[in-house]
Design a protein around this motif. Structure first.
Motif, PDB file in Angstrom:
ATOM      1  N   VAL A 194       0.827  -1.206   0.000  1.00 27.83           N
ATOM      2  CA  VAL A 194       0.000   0.000   0.000  1.00 27.83           C
ATOM      3  C   VAL A 194       0.865   1.261   0.000  1.00 27.83           C
ATOM      4  O   VAL A 194       0.639   2.184  -0.774  1.00 27.83           O
ATOM      5  CB  VAL A 194      -0.965   0.010   1.197  1.00 27.83           C
ATOM      6  N   ALA A 195       1.885   1.294   0.882  1.00 28.76           N
ATOM      7  CA  ALA A 195       2.758   2.472   0.937  1.00 28.76           C
ATOM      8  C   ALA A 195       3.925   2.370  -0.044  1.00 28.76           C
ATOM      9  O   ALA A 195       4.650   3.340  -0.240  1.00 28.76           O
ATOM     10  CB  ALA A 195       3.296   2.657   2.354  1.00 28.76           C
ATOM     11  N   GLU A 196       4.109   1.177  -0.625  1.00 23.93           N
ATOM     12  CA  GLU A 196       5.186   0.933  -1.589  1.00 23.93           C
ATOM     13  C   GLU A 196       6.564   1.195  -0.985  1.00 23.93           C
ATOM     14  O   GLU A 196       7.479   1.673  -1.641  1.00 23.93           O
ATOM     15  CB  GLU A 196       4.988   1.787  -2.853  1.00 23.93           C
ATOM     16  N   SER A 197       6.701   0.874   0.310  1.00 25.22           N
ATOM     17  CA  SER A 197       8.007   0.993   0.959  1.00 25.22           C
ATOM     18  C   SER A 197       8.704  -0.360   0.922  1.00 25.22           C
ATOM     19  O   SER A 197       8.151  -1.346   0.421  1.00 25.22           O
ATOM     20  CB  SER A 197       7.849   1.460   2.409  1.00 25.22           C
ATOM     21  N   ASP A 198       9.921  -0.414   1.475  1.00 27.97           N
ATOM     22  CA  ASP A 198      10.687  -1.661   1.460  1.00 27.97           C
ATOM     23  C   ASP A 198      10.520  -2.465   2.741  1.00 27.97           C
ATOM     24  O   ASP A 198      11.220  -3.458   2.946  1.00 27.97           O
ATOM     25  CB  ASP A 198      12.178  -1.351   1.258  1.00 27.97           C
ATOM     26  N   ILE A 199       9.625  -2.043   3.599  1.00 26.47           N
ATOM     27  CA  ILE A 199       9.522  -2.651   4.933  1.00 26.47           C
ATOM     28  C   ILE A 199       8.427  -3.704   4.964  1.00 26.47           C
ATOM     29  O   ILE A 199       7.281  -3.438   4.600  1.00 26.47           O
ATOM     30  CB  ILE A 199       9.247  -1.574   5.991  1.00 26.47           C
ATOM     31  N   LYS A 215       9.142  -0.616  17.541  1.00 25.64           N
ATOM     32  CA  LYS A 215       7.969   0.200  17.870  1.00 25.64           C
ATOM     33  C   LYS A 215       7.759   1.305  16.839  1.00 25.64           C
ATOM     34  O   LYS A 215       6.621   1.646  16.515  1.00 25.64           O
ATOM     35  CB  LYS A 215       8.132   0.816  19.263  1.00 25.64           C
ATOM     36  N   THR A 216       8.869   1.853  16.307  1.00 21.16           N
ATOM     37  CA  THR A 216       8.730   2.933  15.321  1.00 21.16           C
ATOM     38  C   THR A 216       8.061   2.424  14.047  1.00 21.16           C
ATOM     39  O   THR A 216       7.251   3.132  13.434  1.00 21.16           O
ATOM     40  CB  THR A 216      10.104   3.545  14.991  1.00 21.16           C
ATOM     41  N   THR A 217       8.378   1.206  13.652  1.00 19.16           N
ATOM     42  CA  THR A 217       7.728   0.625  12.471  1.00 19.16           C
ATOM     43  C   THR A 217       6.227   0.483  12.697  1.00 19.16           C
ATOM     44  O   THR A 217       5.416   0.808  11.820  1.00 19.16           O
ATOM     45  CB  THR A 217       8.347  -0.744  12.144  1.00 19.16           C
ATOM     46  N   VAL A 218       5.849   0.004  13.879  1.00 18.48           N
ATOM     47  CA  VAL A 218       4.423  -0.137  14.204  1.00 18.48           C
ATOM     48  C   VAL A 218       3.751   1.230  14.197  1.00 18.48           C
ATOM     49  O   VAL A 218       2.662   1.411  13.629  1.00 18.48           O
ATOM     50  CB  VAL A 218       4.244  -0.826  15.572  1.00 18.48           C
ATOM     51  N   ALA A 219       4.406   2.221  14.825  1.00 18.06           N
ATOM     52  CA  ALA A 219       3.835   3.569  14.876  1.00 18.06           C
ATOM     53  C   ALA A 219       3.683   4.144  13.471  1.00 18.06           C
ATOM     54  O   ALA A 219       2.666   4.782  13.150  1.00 18.06           O
ATOM     55  CB  ALA A 219       4.722   4.476  15.725  1.00 18.06           C
ATOM     56  N   ALA A 220       4.688   3.933  12.620  1.00 16.50           N
ATOM     57  CA  ALA A 220       4.616   4.448  11.249  1.00 16.50           C
ATOM     58  C   ALA A 220       3.480   3.787  10.478  1.00 16.50           C
ATOM     59  O   ALA A 220       2.745   4.459   9.723  1.00 16.50           O
ATOM     60  CB  ALA A 220       5.947   4.206  10.543  1.00 16.50           C
ATOM     61  N   VAL A 265      11.712  10.801  12.739  1.00 12.89           N
ATOM     62  CA  VAL A 265      11.344  11.309  11.411  1.00 12.89           C
ATOM     63  C   VAL A 265      11.888  10.379  10.331  1.00 12.89           C
ATOM     64  O   VAL A 265      11.177  10.017   9.374  1.00 12.89           O
ATOM     65  CB  VAL A 265      11.871  12.745  11.209  1.00 12.89           C
ATOM     66  N   ALA A 266      13.154   9.971  10.473  1.00  7.69           N
ATOM     67  CA  ALA A 266      13.766   9.087   9.468  1.00  7.69           C
ATOM     68  C   ALA A 266      13.045   7.747   9.414  1.00  7.69           C
ATOM     69  O   ALA A 266      12.774   7.213   8.322  1.00  7.69           O
ATOM     70  CB  ALA A 266      15.246   8.897   9.795  1.00  7.69           C
ATOM     71  N   GLY A 267      12.714   7.185  10.590  1.00 10.36           N
ATOM     72  CA  GLY A 267      12.046   5.890  10.617  1.00 10.36           C
ATOM     73  C   GLY A 267      10.646   5.939  10.024  1.00 10.36           C
ATOM     74  O   GLY A 267      10.245   5.042   9.268  1.00 10.36           O
ATOM     75  N   ILE A 268       9.902   6.989  10.328  1.00  9.41           N
ATOM     76  CA  ILE A 268       8.540   7.108   9.784  1.00  9.41           C
ATOM     77  C   ILE A 268       8.576   7.362   8.290  1.00  9.41           C
ATOM     78  O   ILE A 268       7.794   6.783   7.523  1.00  9.41           O
ATOM     79  CB  ILE A 268       7.775   8.230  10.519  1.00  9.41           C
ATOM     80  N   ASN A 269       9.488   8.214   7.836  1.00  9.12           N
ATOM     81  CA  ASN A 269       9.609   8.479   6.397  1.00  9.12           C
ATOM     82  C   ASN A 269       9.944   7.217   5.617  1.00  9.12           C
ATOM     83  O   ASN A 269       9.426   6.992   4.516  1.00  9.12           O
ATOM     84  CB  ASN A 269      10.680   9.543   6.144  1.00  9.12           C
ATOM     85  N   ALA A 270      10.833   6.386   6.184  1.00  8.06           N
ATOM     86  CA  ALA A 270      11.198   5.149   5.501  1.00  8.06           C
ATOM     87  C   ALA A 270       9.996   4.226   5.355  1.00  8.06           C
ATOM     88  O   ALA A 270       9.798   3.590   4.315  1.00  8.06           O
ATOM     89  CB  ALA A 270      12.319   4.445   6.268  1.00  8.06           C
ATOM     90  N   ALA A 271       9.172   4.153   6.400  1.00  6.78           N
ATOM     91  CA  ALA A 271       8.005   3.267   6.359  1.00  6.78           C
ATOM     92  C   ALA A 271       6.904   3.813   5.464  1.00  6.78           C
ATOM     93  O   ALA A 271       6.212   3.055   4.778  1.00  6.78           O
ATOM     94  CB  ALA A 271       7.475   3.045   7.773  1.00  6.78           C
ATOM     95  N   VAL A 275       2.530  14.630   9.675  1.00  5.66           N
ATOM     96  CA  VAL A 275       3.014  14.030  10.925  1.00  5.66           C
ATOM     97  C   VAL A 275       4.060  14.960  11.528  1.00  5.66           C
ATOM     98  O   VAL A 275       5.113  15.177  10.929  1.00  5.66           O
ATOM     99  CB  VAL A 275       3.620  12.625  10.702  1.00  5.66           C
ATOM    100  N   THR A 276       3.762  15.509  12.686  1.00  2.07           N
ATOM    101  CA  THR A 276       4.693  16.371  13.414  1.00  2.07           C
ATOM    102  C   THR A 276       5.343  15.555  14.521  1.00  2.07           C
ATOM    103  O   THR A 276       4.646  14.965  15.352  1.00  2.07           O
ATOM    104  CB  THR A 276       3.967  17.581  14.021  1.00  2.07           C
ATOM    105  N   VAL A 277       6.677  15.522  14.537  1.00  6.70           N
ATOM    106  CA  VAL A 277       7.428  14.802  15.561  1.00  6.70           C
ATOM    107  C   VAL A 277       8.070  15.823  16.493  1.00  6.70           C
ATOM    108  O   VAL A 277       8.827  16.690  16.040  1.00  6.70           O
ATOM    109  CB  VAL A 277       8.509  13.903  14.943  1.00  6.70           C
ATOM    110  N   THR A 278       7.788  15.730  17.783  1.00  8.83           N
ATOM    111  CA  THR A 278       8.338  16.704  18.724  1.00  8.83           C
ATOM    112  C   THR A 278       8.266  16.135  20.132  1.00  8.83           C
ATOM    113  O   THR A 278       7.840  14.997  20.338  1.00  8.83           O
ATOM    114  CB  THR A 278       7.567  18.040  18.644  1.00  8.83           C
ATOM    115  N   THR A 279       8.715  16.945  21.108  1.00  3.89           N
ATOM    116  CA  THR A 279       8.608  16.574  22.521  1.00  3.89           C
ATOM    117  C   THR A 279       7.448  17.325  23.154  1.00  3.89           C
ATOM    118  O   THR A 279       7.042  18.379  22.669  1.00  3.89           O
ATOM    119  CB  THR A 279       9.896  16.925  23.283  1.00  3.89           C
ATOM    120  N   VAL A 280       6.945  16.799  24.248  1.00  6.45           N
ATOM    121  CA  VAL A 280       5.858  17.480  24.944  1.00  6.45           C
ATOM    122  C   VAL A 280       6.345  18.810  25.510  1.00  6.45           C
ATOM    123  O   VAL A 280       5.593  19.775  25.628  1.00  6.45           O
ATOM    124  CB  VAL A 280       5.259  16.567  26.044  1.00  6.45           C
ATOM    125  N   GLN A 281       7.668  18.884  25.821  1.00  5.38           N
ATOM    126  CA  GLN A 281       8.219  20.144  26.322  1.00  5.38           C
ATOM    127  C   GLN A 281       8.146  21.233  25.259  1.00  5.38           C
ATOM    128  O   GLN A 281       7.891  22.406  25.569  1.00  5.38           O
ATOM    129  CB  GLN A 281       9.674  19.954  26.769  1.00  5.38           C
TER     130      GLN A 281
END
Length: 733
Positions: free
Chosen positions: A124-129, A163-168, A197-203, A226-232
């Protein structure tokens, strides 16, 4: 909570029911004074939906159609004219309540009708994962619970299970089915933003826009999916007066959720968005279910309470995640590598971890030769027991016990966890001296490198170590890419988010009573690796048989595996003690093997040099303290001043560790430092804060104005942190 949501209200508004008169718990009014909704409140042990029919009748009587049902932890918003109560994670404001009911419905059914299989991202996403079966099972579990009506989910997945793969994949599922326009992905540390960011982009194969937010005022919140940041970072944005609409995000994913939303302030921030929530954690749910006494203020007990709060934040019973996949399962399924551990405690480190502590009896010269009994605990190690001989013993044993890399026979790459930055520096020196003595000319004080926050370019050192280039590549193994540096000595920087698959050794040179920290540290070694990948010539790699990483080793100087009830990791071994313990004092029956070592249940303790060295220190320190009581007042003041200087160094080291976990903006640092130091060293200031009598801060080392200037999250967090890391071991004044 009602006030925070922006309502004015009246308690116990008279209303009628079919069976007589009653009272609506709260009548809610908007800014114009118009009655908009009522809130039916239930106690925390009751589900809020049990008040549904009661609230419906009150609403008819009072002429309002909007109802909120809440037990303080679970909340439902309901337009009684149409539809069912909808789960919300925070009480909505007046405008949000209307918007919540009037928002056009989306086809949420596509979340669970979409077929997610291992090849989902590839097709579906046409990624390599290609996903692993347990990763698919985690997503399927969320799909099932979403179909049942849930909007908040918590996944427990061991470090190294992706976990990052699952989240992506979940990001793609929500975006691709129209169930999310914008997603907020929270990480617990700044340095993990770009990694995520790198892990989500790859997926996602860059089919959606994924960016890290770090405070840029020109950040395009509307365009970025998708915005990646800290709660702070989000908190700082809100404190600067910029508001983010409660419906800005349709999905929020919190990595290491128990850290991301720790503390009431961060949890309020997390809950103010009316989005579906997914939490990720590596912390085993078994920690949550341990019985904890109300007056237990130990680090483990505090963390268990925080973890229970995390479950409640996701609307789940404590210890019951949406899906769990543990280290043991990963090892059994062949996805992870399991640890073995060697117990190399010294006499002092063995007893420091016990509830009774290290017991010592010395002569008390003030009582004409009588004895003085003392007890020291884990928190005392950094102040009282660190010595050159102890560090040299740690280094010697580490070199003796460390696993070696296949083929090269070099000491396998390792991380050693020290007590504080000074200890890290001393251990690094001891390791380099031991390596120089063993391998003359092979290393130029670069066998070990300190990687802590005080070291310039420490983050870069960690990345170079991961990619086998720290101090260059080892000159004795041409054609094989592996770092010349074999050991990184750290305190907290390499505890979470540091992925180094070819790591073979973990040295535990500090007491670790925190189950969360122990789980994270253990997780650094669980990733699989084939050491053929280190050969730079692809033709050589093709000709070699697999060189799999079959295990990693925990070199356990404090018995932390035993403390956390994981003694199965220990290697059955015998180490000859340098001093014989008292019968039965080591947890065995007191009998000895032919070599003189105690016989136990596969756990054999090495007694090192620190017992003799620290006995001298203990006698000197204790005698001088007792004699000081008889000295003139000015001499006593001089001694107290010297002791305070020593204490301040301990406090400074603890604060450095605090900053590594919880960054502080530069313009707020001075006030945060003042609170940390005052709470650590000033009993009067500590009492005023603990009892909420802030006016009593007048005359202490912490002026009231400075206390008020400390950001909320640090005011909430610092007392518990200091109690856990300093006061528990009586390291503070």
């Amino acid at each position: 909570m009602i006030e925070i949501a922006g309502w004015s209200y009246r308690e116990e508004a008279p209303a009628r029911r079919r069976n007589g008169a009653g009272f609506a718990d709260y009548m809610l009014f908007d800014d114009a004074g118009t009655a908009v909704a009522l809130l039916e409140a239930k106690s925390a042990d009751k589900h809020p939906l049990i008040g549904k029919e009661q609230a419906r009748e009150y609403g008819v009587s009072l002429g309002v159609s909007h109802v909120i049902l809440s037990n303080g932890g679970l909340h439902y918003a309901w337009d009684t004219r149409a539809g069912d109560p909808k789960r919300v994670l925070a009480l909505p404001s007046p405008a949000e309540l209307i918007n919540l009911q009037s928002r056009p419905p989306r086809d949420r059914s596509r979340l669970w009708t979409t077929d997610v299989k291992p090849d989902y991202l590839k097709t579906v996403a046409e990624s390599d994962i290609e996903m692993r079966r347990y990763q698919v099972a985690a997503i399927n579990a969320i799909q099932q619970q979403a179909q049942a009506g849930d909007t908040a989910f918590l996944l427990e997945m061991a470090t190294g299970t992706g976990k990052t793969t699952v989240a992506a994949a979940l990001c793609f599922l929500y975006l691709n089915t129209g169930n999310a326009r914008r997603i907020l992905f929270l990480v617990d540390r700044i340095e993990l933003r770009q990694q995520a960011v790198a892990g989500i982009n790859a997926a996602l194969n860059e089919q959606y826009v994924v960016r890290a937010y770090s405070g840029d005022p020109a950040y395009d919140w509307e365009r970025i999916h998708v915005t990646v940041t800290t709660v702070q970072s989000i908190d700082a944005l809100m404190r600067d007066g910029q508001s983010i609409p409660a419906d800005q995000f349709d999905l929020i994913i919190a990595d290491e959720a128990h850290r991301c939303i720790s503390g009431p302030n961060h949890r309020r921030l997390f809950e103010q968005f009316h989005a579906e929530k997914i939490g990720l954690t590596a912390t085993p749910r078994t920690f949550v279910n341990n019985a904890v006494a109300e007056d237990d203020d130990s680090p483990a007990a505090q963390e268990q309470r925080a973890l229970r709060d995390t479950y409640l934040a996701f609307g789940l019973p404590p210890g019951e995640p949406t899906y769990a996949y543990t280290i043991a399962q990963g090892v059994q399924d062949g996805y992870l590598v399991g640890p073995t551990a060697v117990d190399v405690r010294t006499e002092v480190t063995r007893q420091l971890m016990s509830d009774e502590g290290y017991q010592v009896t010395i002569a008390d010269y003030e009582t004409s030769g009588g004895d003085l009994d003392l007890a020291y605990h884990a928190g005392d190690f950094a102040r009282t027991f660190l010595s050159p001989g102890t560090n040299a013993e740690f280094a010697r044993v580490y070199l003796e016990e460390a696993l070696r890399e296949p083929e090269t026979d070099l000491i396998g790459k390792g991380i050693i966890y020290a007590v504080n930055q000074r200890h890290a520096a001393a251990l690094t020196q001891a390791l380099n001296e031991a390596a120089s003595a063993r391998w003359t000319g092979a290393y130029n004080s670069d066998f070990a490198v300190q990687v802590t926050s005080h070291v310039y370019d420490a983050n870069i050192f960690g990345e170079q170590f991961k990619h086998n280039s720290l101090s260059g590549q080892h000159p004795e193994v041409p054609g094989c890419a592996t770092s010349k540096t074999r050991v990184c000595v750290t305190v907290a920087m390499m505890t979470t988010g540091f992925d180094c698959p070819d790591l073979l050794n973990i040295g535990v040179c500090r007491p670790i009573k925190s189950p969360v920290d122990f789980t994270q540290i253990k997780g650094r070694g669980t990733r699989r690796y084939d050491f053929r990948n280190n050969y730079t010539d692809p033709r050589v790699r093709e000709q070699l048989a697999p060189r799999p990483k079959e295990k990693f080793k925990i070199i356990d100087f404090f018995g932390v595996c035993e403390y956390h009830h994981e003694t199965d990791y220990y290697e059955p071994r015998i180490s000859v003690p340098t001093s014989k313990p008292a019968d039965g004092d080591d947890g065995t029956d007191g009998s000895l093997s032919e070599s003189g070592a105690p016989i136990g249940k596969g756990v054999f303790v090495r007694y090192g040099a620190d017992q003799t060295e620290t006995a001298i220190q203990l006698t000197f320190e204790t005698d001088s303290r007792r004699i000081a009581d008889r000295q003139p007042l000015h001499n006593l003041r001089a001694e107290l001043r010297q002791r305070l200087e020593a204490t301040n160094q301990v406090v400074a080291d603890a604060f450095s560790q605090y900053l590594e976990q919880y960054p502080v903006a530069g313009d707020r640092l001075e006030n945060v430092v003042a609170l940390f130091e005052a709470y650590s060293t000033d009993q009067a200031a500590r009492d005023a804060i603990d009892k909420g009598r802030f006016a009593a801060l007048t005359g202490t080392t912490l002026p009231l104005a400075q206390y008020i200037a400390v950001p909320d999250e640090h005011r909430e967090r610092i007392p518990g942190y200091v109690r856990a890391h300093l006061l528990d071991g009586e390291q503070a004044a």
